[in-house]
Design a protein around this motif. Sequence first.
Motif, PDB file in Angstrom:
ATOM      1  N   LYS A  79      31.495  43.586  25.834  1.00 38.60           N
ATOM      2  CA  LYS A  79      31.193  45.008  25.844  1.00 38.60           C
ATOM      3  C   LYS A  79      32.282  45.827  26.524  1.00 38.60           C
ATOM      4  N   GLY A  80      33.168  45.152  27.220  1.00 39.45           N
ATOM      5  CA  GLY A  80      34.249  45.863  27.880  1.00 39.45           C
ATOM      6  C   GLY A  80      35.347  46.235  26.899  1.00 39.45           C
ATOM      7  N   PRO A 260      38.582  36.323  24.282  1.00 38.84           N
ATOM      8  CA  PRO A 260      38.690  36.784  25.672  1.00 38.84           C
ATOM      9  C   PRO A 260      37.924  35.851  26.607  1.00 38.84           C
ATOM     10  N   THR A 261      38.535  35.521  27.723  1.00 38.86           N
ATOM     11  CA  THR A 261      37.969  34.533  28.643  1.00 38.86           C
ATOM     12  C   THR A 261      38.052  35.055  30.071  1.00 38.86           C
ATOM     13  N   ILE A 262      36.971  34.844  30.804  1.00 37.83           N
ATOM     14  CA  ILE A 262      36.919  35.201  32.223  1.00 37.83           C
ATOM     15  C   ILE A 262      36.675  33.925  33.014  1.00 37.83           C
ATOM     16  N   TYR A 263      37.567  33.643  33.940  1.00 33.76           N
ATOM     17  CA  TYR A 263      37.395  32.500  34.837  1.00 33.76           C
ATOM     18  C   TYR A 263      37.076  33.058  36.214  1.00 33.76           C
ATOM     19  N   SER A 278      35.055  44.921  32.614  1.00 32.10           N
ATOM     20  CA  SER A 278      35.076  46.114  33.448  1.00 32.10           C
ATOM     21  C   SER A 278      34.388  45.894  34.781  1.00 32.10           C
ATOM     22  N   ASN A 279      33.209  45.246  34.774  1.00 30.39           N
ATOM     23  CA  ASN A 279      32.525  45.036  36.045  1.00 30.39           C
ATOM     24  C   ASN A 279      33.029  43.803  36.774  1.00 30.39           C
ATOM     25  N   MET A 280      33.809  42.940  36.124  1.00 29.81           N
ATOM     26  CA  MET A 280      34.377  41.784  36.809  1.00 29.81           C
ATOM     27  C   MET A 280      35.645  42.153  37.573  1.00 29.81           C
ATOM     28  N   LEU A 281      36.254  43.269  37.235  1.00 30.12           N
ATOM     29  CA  LEU A 281      37.487  43.667  37.898  1.00 30.12           C
ATOM     30  C   LEU A 281      37.256  44.013  39.361  1.00 30.12           C
ATOM     31  N   SER A 282      36.010  44.344  39.716  1.00 27.95           N
ATOM     32  CA  SER A 282      35.723  44.678  41.103  1.00 27.95           C
ATOM     33  C   SER A 282      35.895  43.486  42.032  1.00 27.95           C
ATOM     34  N   THR A 283      35.883  42.273  41.468  1.00 25.75           N
ATOM     35  CA  THR A 283      36.077  41.052  42.251  1.00 25.75           C
ATOM     36  C   THR A 283      37.312  40.320  41.747  1.00 25.75           C
ATOM     37  N   SER A 284      38.411  41.056  41.645  1.00 29.19           N
ATOM     38  CA  SER A 284      39.608  40.493  41.034  1.00 29.19           C
ATOM     39  C   SER A 284      40.163  39.326  41.829  1.00 29.19           C
ATOM     40  N   SER A 285      39.900  39.279  43.150  1.00 29.99           N
ATOM     41  CA  SER A 285      40.415  38.172  43.945  1.00 29.99           C
ATOM     42  C   SER A 285      39.763  36.850  43.570  1.00 29.99           C
ATOM     43  N   GLU A 317      38.556  37.991  18.714  1.00 28.96           N
ATOM     44  CA  GLU A 317      37.144  37.749  18.442  1.00 28.96           C
ATOM     45  C   GLU A 317      36.269  38.659  19.319  1.00 28.96           C
ATOM     46  N   PRO A 318      35.134  39.138  18.786  1.00 26.10           N
ATOM     47  CA  PRO A 318      34.266  40.047  19.571  1.00 26.10           C
ATOM     48  C   PRO A 318      33.315  39.315  20.511  1.00 26.10           C
TER      49      PRO A 318
END
Length: 388
Positions: A79-80, A260-263, A278-285, A317-318
């Motif tokens: 959704k980001g 797209p992948t988030i680890y 978008s909401n994962m960027l707040s915990t970028s560390s 891919e969506p």
Amino acid sequence: MNGFADHNLDEGAFGEKKGFSEGLRTFDAFPKTKPTYTRRSSTGGYTTLLLILISTVLSFTELRRWYSGHETHLFSVEKGVSHELQINLDIVIPMLCSDLNINVQDASGDRILAGDLLTKDATNWRQWVERVNTLERQGKDLAKEQEEDTHVGHVLGHGREKRRFKKTPRLGRGMPGTSCRVYGSLEGNKVQGDFHITARGHGYMEFGQHLDHSAFNFSHIINELSFGPLYPSLLNPLDKTYATTGANFYKYQYYLSVVPTIYTRTPSPKTPSAISPSNMLSTSSDTIITNQYAVTSQSHDVNERSVPGIFFKFDIEPILLTIREERGGLLALCVRVVNVVSGILVGGGWCYQLAGWGREVLGGRKRGEKGGMGMLHGGNGAIEEEEE
């Protein structure tokens, strides 16, 4: 009757002397057998050492597994919105750098002159072929290293580093630079696009002389092709790809589906819909936002009216893949270690007792077979002696 009681002797007289330790022993929840009734053996000592060794190894394994953590994979709809896509390329082609055209064109119509943004080094094709052969001989060892668990702290630490490519090997004496190594990173739009590597004067309208067809050779070695920040434990399908051809007009096509992948190692949200870049960027560390891909390929000869070269066609891919590194609590680790140690000790004790019981049974049978003709068994020899 035998004078045992007359001498004021009882069973306690054969135990240890009473003292302060005797008072503490009354609080023992697991009473012990008296030392006078026990017998030490070397077999029991060896069994105890073996059980301690097994318990230590399994406890260390549990500790290592807890320290490494475990990964959970979750697919959801992305959704980001992200407007940039980082492309990392390291490829070697047996053509002069001045004879190559490298361009990126996406569905939005933007065209990037990647040849001006990437680094080009003259090199020798033979050096890279020998390197590939060496890697193939060591393939088993490399596979084992890649399969080893990488701790999340190491992954996140490398993910925040700036990508560094290895230096191009120096040309030896008398070794001509007949090949070109193209490497580096560039930013593009996060939409469907094409990455082209063609010959000078072919594929795009340009001013200047076209390259002679006899100089075409689109054999290539892909050291790396990835999308997004560095992700050490991610294996890209096209890394270490080696393709050769003897035809001048030859076309390689790679079709990539980028996911797209988030680890991350942040706590999992209550609902999967809450996951987005978008909401994962707040915990970028504690988070790496990158991409991985699947690929299919085809290659074939083309005629002189077609454009030969190496073409990477990628589509976004969506969906969103979230890889979450989790680790259990210390209490859970202690419970597992206690269960392992107690299970080994109890199971080993049972096995030792069963083995001792088996030895006693077999020993009793053997003694019975040897003494079957004795006095207690009513043998014929005893009867004959009474009659005389």
